[in-house]
Design an enzyme around this catalytic site. Structure first.
Site, PDB file in Angstrom:
ATOM      1  N   ASN A  53      10.940  14.867   5.304  1.00  0.00           N
ATOM      2  CA  ASN A  53       9.844  14.484   6.173  1.00  0.00           C
ATOM      3  C   ASN A  53      10.341  13.847   7.455  1.00  0.00           C
ATOM      4  O   ASN A  53      10.901  12.750   7.770  1.00  0.00           O
ATOM      5  CB  ASN A  53       9.238  12.923   5.505  1.00  0.00           C
ATOM      6  CG  ASN A  53       7.773  12.610   6.002  1.00  0.00           C
ATOM      7  OD1 ASN A  53       7.607  13.023   7.378  1.00  0.00           O
ATOM      8  ND2 ASN A  53       7.225  11.730   5.296  1.00  0.00           N
TER       9      ASN A  53
ATOM     10  N   ARG B 223      -6.666   1.353  11.160  1.00  0.00           N
ATOM     11  CA  ARG B 223      -7.549   2.117  11.789  1.00  0.00           C
ATOM     12  C   ARG B 223      -8.930   1.564  11.348  1.00  0.00           C
ATOM     13  O   ARG B 223      -9.108   1.078  10.367  1.00  0.00           O
ATOM     14  CB  ARG B 223      -7.385   3.417  11.274  1.00  0.00           C
ATOM     15  CG  ARG B 223      -5.998   4.175  11.597  1.00  0.00           C
ATOM     16  CD  ARG B 223      -6.310   5.527  11.254  1.00  0.00           C
ATOM     17  NE  ARG B 223      -4.885   6.245  11.683  1.00  0.00           N
ATOM     18  CZ  ARG B 223      -4.045   6.795  10.347  1.00  0.00           C
ATOM     19  NH1 ARG B 223      -4.477   6.609   9.142  1.00  0.00           N
ATOM     20  NH2 ARG B 223      -3.009   7.328  10.918  1.00  0.00           N
TER      21      ARG B 223
ATOM     22  N   ARG C 272       7.463  18.394   4.901  1.00  0.00           N
ATOM     23  CA  ARG C 272       6.129  17.874   5.135  1.00  0.00           C
ATOM     24  C   ARG C 272       5.858  18.188   6.438  1.00  0.00           C
ATOM     25  O   ARG C 272       6.573  17.891   7.481  1.00  0.00           O
ATOM     26  CB  ARG C 272       6.116  16.307   4.947  1.00  0.00           C
ATOM     27  CG  ARG C 272       4.656  15.703   5.340  1.00  0.00           C
ATOM     28  CD  ARG C 272       4.581  14.121   5.128  1.00  0.00           C
ATOM     29  NE  ARG C 272       3.271  13.840   5.326  1.00  0.00           N
ATOM     30  CZ  ARG C 272       2.957  13.106   6.390  1.00  0.00           C
ATOM     31  NH1 ARG C 272       3.691  12.932   7.364  1.00  0.00           N
ATOM     32  NH2 ARG C 272       1.714  12.901   6.727  1.00  0.00           N
TER      33      ARG C 272
ATOM     34  N   GLU D 232       4.407  12.336  -3.547  1.00  0.00           N
ATOM     35  CA  GLU D 232       4.383  13.317  -2.407  1.00  0.00           C
ATOM     36  C   GLU D 232       5.701  14.075  -2.396  1.00  0.00           C
ATOM     37  O   GLU D 232       5.422  15.426  -2.014  1.00  0.00           O
ATOM     38  CB  GLU D 232       4.013  12.779  -1.114  1.00  0.00           C
ATOM     39  CG  GLU D 232       2.730  12.227  -1.098  1.00  0.00           C
ATOM     40  CD  GLU D 232       2.118  11.398   0.018  1.00  0.00           C
ATOM     41  OE1 GLU D 232       2.408  10.147  -0.128  1.00  0.00           O
ATOM     42  OE2 GLU D 232       1.595  11.822   1.035  1.00  0.00           O
TER      43      GLU D 232
ATOM     44  N   ASP E 162      -1.604  -5.915   6.492  1.00  0.00           N
ATOM     45  CA  ASP E 162      -0.794  -5.786   5.052  1.00  0.00           C
ATOM     46  C   ASP E 162      -1.849  -6.434   3.992  1.00  0.00           C
ATOM     47  O   ASP E 162      -2.138  -7.530   4.149  1.00  0.00           O
ATOM     48  CB  ASP E 162       0.449  -6.361   5.018  1.00  0.00           C
ATOM     49  CG  ASP E 162       1.135  -6.043   3.799  1.00  0.00           C
ATOM     50  OD1 ASP E 162       2.086  -5.182   3.883  1.00  0.00           O
ATOM     51  OD2 ASP E 162       0.961  -6.523   2.766  1.00  0.00           O
TER      52      ASP E 162
ATOM     53  N   ARG F 213      -1.265  -7.508   0.930  1.00  0.00           N
ATOM     54  CA  ARG F 213      -0.693  -8.678   0.355  1.00  0.00           C
ATOM     55  C   ARG F 213      -1.150 -10.006   1.037  1.00  0.00           C
ATOM     56  O   ARG F 213      -1.522 -10.903   0.505  1.00  0.00           O
ATOM     57  CB  ARG F 213       0.571  -8.705   0.239  1.00  0.00           C
ATOM     58  CG  ARG F 213       1.004  -7.567  -1.050  1.00  0.00           C
ATOM     59  CD  ARG F 213       2.484  -7.215  -0.900  1.00  0.00           C
ATOM     60  NE  ARG F 213       2.779  -6.261  -0.073  1.00  0.00           N
ATOM     61  CZ  ARG F 213       3.644  -5.667   0.269  1.00  0.00           C
ATOM     62  NH1 ARG F 213       4.681  -5.500  -0.805  1.00  0.00           N
ATOM     63  NH2 ARG F 213       3.841  -4.560   1.392  1.00  0.00           N
TER      64      ARG F 213
ATOM     65  N   HIS G  92      -3.411  13.515   3.819  1.00  0.00           N
ATOM     66  CA  HIS G  92      -2.997  13.018   2.524  1.00  0.00           C
ATOM     67  C   HIS G  92      -3.039  14.191   1.343  1.00  0.00           C
ATOM     68  O   HIS G  92      -2.951  14.056   0.219  1.00  0.00           O
ATOM     69  CB  HIS G  92      -3.749  11.670   1.931  1.00  0.00           C
ATOM     70  CG  HIS G  92      -3.465  10.496   2.818  1.00  0.00           C
ATOM     71  ND1 HIS G  92      -4.492   9.411   2.973  1.00  0.00           N
ATOM     72  CD2 HIS G  92      -2.403  10.023   3.155  1.00  0.00           C
ATOM     73  CE1 HIS G  92      -4.056   8.623   3.787  1.00  0.00           C
ATOM     74  NE2 HIS G  92      -2.666   8.924   3.847  1.00  0.00           N
TER      75      HIS G  92
END
Ligand code: ADP
Length: 379
Positions: free
Chosen positions: A12, A220, A70, A365, A263, A265, A159
């Site tokens: 990747n 985003r 990828r 992936e 994030d 969490r 994705h």
């Protein structure tokens, strides 16, 4: 190309980093993984130099049979993974306009591999390819179609490799043939997207021409009235590039919660302490995910299961609870106890009486890329 493909390197290649994993595909076991950072910024000068580091880290292997890469964007050219021969490299280079940041790095990684692993075949696995089965009614935007024809402005989706992996894994888990499985697959990470899967194929997905569309993500904004963007550009005197930064890097969970990076969490921690901005961010996020699950359940004609994956889908019990709690009208019920203890493993987290099972399924992936590499070279 009849030689059995055993060892597959998955690459990747990003603009400033290169991630890799080495698989033994006879058993699908991972033999090694690593990351080379700061390419062109204090570390290796370019992707070829970065790959030399990888070769060293792997102990100068002589037995790599194939390399899977990828690649961000396959446009309408690539509906499946392909051998990156000269003709396909030339076609891929025409798609750089769709990913000016990522595509040069992705393709640069392939060219570097051609030099460093001489004679080893390179397979391109495109993030958009799995979504190419979308019907026109879902894929096209309702603008003058001359813009689609001239510039390729349409929904592509991203994705794809993750949605494909969990679709195959879900069919197996549900003991249904892939060609008969209907799903709503939810890849919920820092970047997030949903896919509507009918008879094993994508019929809609939330990301669009670019990964900006759809869900509220880490940084985003997801869906937004295009006229709001124009209005902002005018009021704030922003260029397209500046606006792109605002919408892709300074919006979403981060903007609403005030938590840098957005994030999940940290946002959950703040919300638990009574932080109203964090609470609003979580509700906006969950609302949008639930909205699309409901829509896609309709699109696929009734899902056999709702699949949750990605960093949040696999790990965040609170995030999942907020989404599933909004699906009462679909007859979906959460098993709160199972949900609370499920982290990074395959598990059914819906209650026994749930009309649609909700399944947490860790994505992989890199393994999907390795599998596709073997499949393409075997054909
Ligand atoms: P990326 O899109 O960058 O690959 P990931 O799929 O790794 O992102 O997802 C990152 C998100 O997953 C972050 O919002 C992070 O907070 C969340 N996440 C990861 N682990 C956990 C966890 N144990 N509990 C809750 N959220 C988690």
């Amino acid at each position: 190309m009849n030689k059995a493909i055993k060892k597959v390197l998955v690459v990747n290649s990003g603009s400033s980093s290169l991630k890799y994993q080495l698989f033994d595909m006879t058993t699908e076991t991972r033999l090694a993984k690593g990351l080379v950072e700061r390419i062109g910024a204090g570390g290796p000068a370019n992707h070829a130099e970065a790959l030399k580091k990888v070769v060293e880290e792997l102990g100068n292997p002589k037995d790599i049979d194939a390399i899977g890469h990828r690649v961000l964007h396959g446009g309408e050219t690539f509906c499946d993974s392909v051998l990156m021969n000269k003709a396909n490299m030339a076609k891929a280079k025409k798609l750089v306009k769709f990913g000016p940041l990522h595509m040069p790095a992705n393709l640069g990684g392939i060219e570097a591999c051609e030099k460093i692993f001489k004679g080893v075949p390179n397979v391109g696995v495109f993030d958009t390819a799995f979504h190419q089965t979308m019907p026109d009614c879902a894929a096209l935007y309702a603008i003058d179609q001359k813009f689609y024809k001239k510039y390729g402005i349409r929904k592509y989706g991203f994705h794809g490799t993750s949605h494909k992996f969990v679709t195959q894994a879900a069919a197996k888990f549900l003991k249904k043939p892939l060609s008969k499985v209907n799903l709503v697959t939810c890849h919920l990470g820092n970047g997030s997207s949903l896919a509507a899967i009918k008879n094993g194929e994508v019929v809609d997905t939330t990301m669009g021409l670019t990964p900006l569309a759809g869900l509220v993500m880490g940084t985003r904004c997801g869906d937004i009235d295009a006229a709001a963007v124009l209005s902002l550009m005018e009021s704030e005197k922003k260029t397209p590039a500046e606006m792109d930064t605002i919408l892709n890097k300074q919006s979403g969970l981060q903007a609403v919660s005030g938590v840098k990076g957005g994030d999940m969490r940290d946002i959950c921690t703040n919300a638990a302490k009574g932080d109203k901005k964090a609470e609003l961010a979580l509700e906006m996020w969950a609302y949008r995910v639930a909205l699309y699950i409901g829509a896609y359940n309709t699109v696929v004609g009734g899902a056999d299961a709702i699949i949750l994956t990605g960093g949040i889908g696999e790990n965040s019990a609170e995030g999942r609870e907020r989404v599933i709690g909004r699906l009462g009208a679909l007859g979906v019920k959460l098993d709160k106890k199972t949900n609370a203890k499920t982290r990074g493993v395959t598990a059914v987290i819906s209650a026994k009486g749930s009309k649609i099972p909700v399944i947490v399924l860790p994505t992989n992936e890199e393994l999907m890329i390795a599998r596709d590499t073997v499949r393409v070279l075997g054909n």
